[in-house]
Design an enzyme around this catalytic site. Structure first.
Site, mmCIF file in Angstrom:
data_model
loop_
_atom_site.group_PDB
_atom_site.id
_atom_site.type_symbol
_atom_site.label_atom_id
_atom_site.label_comp_id
_atom_site.label_asym_id
_atom_site.label_seq_id
_atom_site.Cartn_x
_atom_site.Cartn_y
_atom_site.Cartn_z
ATOM 1 N N HIS A 147 13.934 27.164 -30.769
ATOM 2 C CA HIS A 147 14.283 26.989 -29.352
ATOM 3 C C HIS A 147 13.208 26.176 -28.641
ATOM 4 C CE1 HIS A 147 15.844 28.453 -25.370
ATOM 5 N NE2 HIS A 147 14.576 28.295 -25.041
ATOM 6 N N GLU A 148 11.946 26.531 -28.864
ATOM 7 C CA GLU A 148 10.849 25.832 -28.199
ATOM 8 C C GLU A 148 10.682 24.408 -28.727
ATOM 9 O OE1 GLU A 148 9.790 27.149 -25.620
ATOM 10 O OE2 GLU A 148 10.574 29.152 -25.986
ATOM 11 N N HIS A 151 13.114 22.266 -26.986
ATOM 12 C CA HIS A 151 12.654 21.878 -25.657
ATOM 13 C C HIS A 151 11.786 20.625 -25.744
ATOM 14 C CE1 HIS A 151 14.168 24.806 -22.892
ATOM 15 N NE2 HIS A 151 13.543 25.841 -23.421
ATOM 16 N N GLU A 224 18.534 25.315 -21.016
ATOM 17 C CA GLU A 224 18.341 26.493 -21.863
ATOM 18 C C GLU A 224 19.462 26.597 -22.901
ATOM 19 O OE1 GLU A 224 15.994 28.939 -22.388
ATOM 20 O OE2 GLU A 224 14.846 27.460 -21.256
#
Length: 292
Positions: A147-148, A151, A224
């Site tokens: 997930h990071e 980003h 997100e």
């Protein structure tokens, strides 16, 4: 750099369009007729400088600020198997995502959380909490890291900073116009800027900033979902869903300070969904489950 150039170019284009609209509508002449002598084009440029400068500086200092605020301990030489595993997973996912190897760190916090930050997608920082490592399985931690990394790969840090800069530009611009109107028309001040200008501008900045935050938070929630999808692609959809379920089990999610809240895996909203930087976890899980 291309993302920064495009956003700056967009900001300039918006300013040019607004300037043209002002001219076509004769707004400057209308204000002059009311005794409000203000150079709208000059104010627009000054607003852009004020609005963008803070965001760019904040972005440039984001890694340093994050390390100081969260007490992040960088993993330079792994001291145990967990640290070696973290470096391996981050390196693997960074390669899959097509970005440079980020710095990897751990910060002390009992809650499960993680964040990514940095001005350059090839020189970012990915940090996880001790609570994340203790309370989640390796598969779930892998998904959180994915997930990071997403980003970073999506350029979310740069996009959010520049979007905030554009918003700040127009908040300051319209607040200044409101201040001039109050000072010249209502309070009949004919020289310089009276106290009415500064008070009205300050109140207008607060009110307009409050409304502008709705747009920023909407975009934060949107990216997100994109980061969840990216994490699912890098680590596997089942692992990403499992990680979000694990976050649901958290009794008290951790609040990251300031701008880091928008780049964590786990965040709380404010008084309503409109002011949340993260969508509700059940919506994020449903979105992943509906991916075909």
């Amino acid at each position: 750099m291309m993302r920064i150039f495009l956003f700056l170019a967009t900001n300039v284009a918006i300013m040019v369009v607004i300037s043209i609209v002002f001219s076509l509508l004769g707004l400057t002449g209308t204000l002059d007729a009311q005794g409000i002598n203000i150079d709208l084009n000059a104010l627009l440029v000054m607003s852009a400088i004020i609005g963008m400068t803070g965001s760019v500086i904040s972005l440039a200092m984001s890694k340093w600020s994050a390390k100081q605020a969260m007490g992040v301990q960088l993993i330079e030489q792994p001291r145990n198997q967990t640290e070696q595993w973290l470096l391996t997973i981050v390196a693997k996912q960074a390669q899959q995502a097509g970005i440079g190897m980020p710095e990897v760190g751990i910060f002390q916090a009992p809650e499960a959380n993680a964040f990514a930050t940095g001005m350059n997608r090839n020189s970012a920082l990915v940090a996880v909490s001790t609570g994340l490592l203790q309370r989640m399985s390796n598969d779930e931690v892998e998904a959180v890291i994915g997930h990071e990394i997403s980003h970073v790969a999506n350029g979310d840090m740069v996009t959010m900073a520049l979007m905030q800069g554009v918003v700040n530009t127009f908040v300051y611009f319209f607040a200044s116009i409101i201040g001039h109107v109050v000072d010249r028309v209502i309070l009949q001040n004919e020289r310089g800027h009276g106290m009415g200008y500064f008070l009205a501008q300050m109140v207008a900045q607060i009110a307009l900033g409050f409304l502008a935050s709705l747009l920023v938070m909407w975009f934060s929630r949107y990216r997100e979902f994109k980061a969840d999808a990216g994490g699912a692609k890098l680590a596997g959809r089942g692992k990403m869903i499992s990680a979000l379920h694990a976050l649901q089990r958290e009794y008290k999610p951790q609040d990251l300070p300031g701008q880091l809240a928008a780049f964590g895996i786990n965040g709380r909203g404010g008084i309503s969904k409109l002011f949340m930087s993260h969508p509700p976890l059940e919506e994020r899980i449903a979105a992943l489950q509906n991916i075909r």
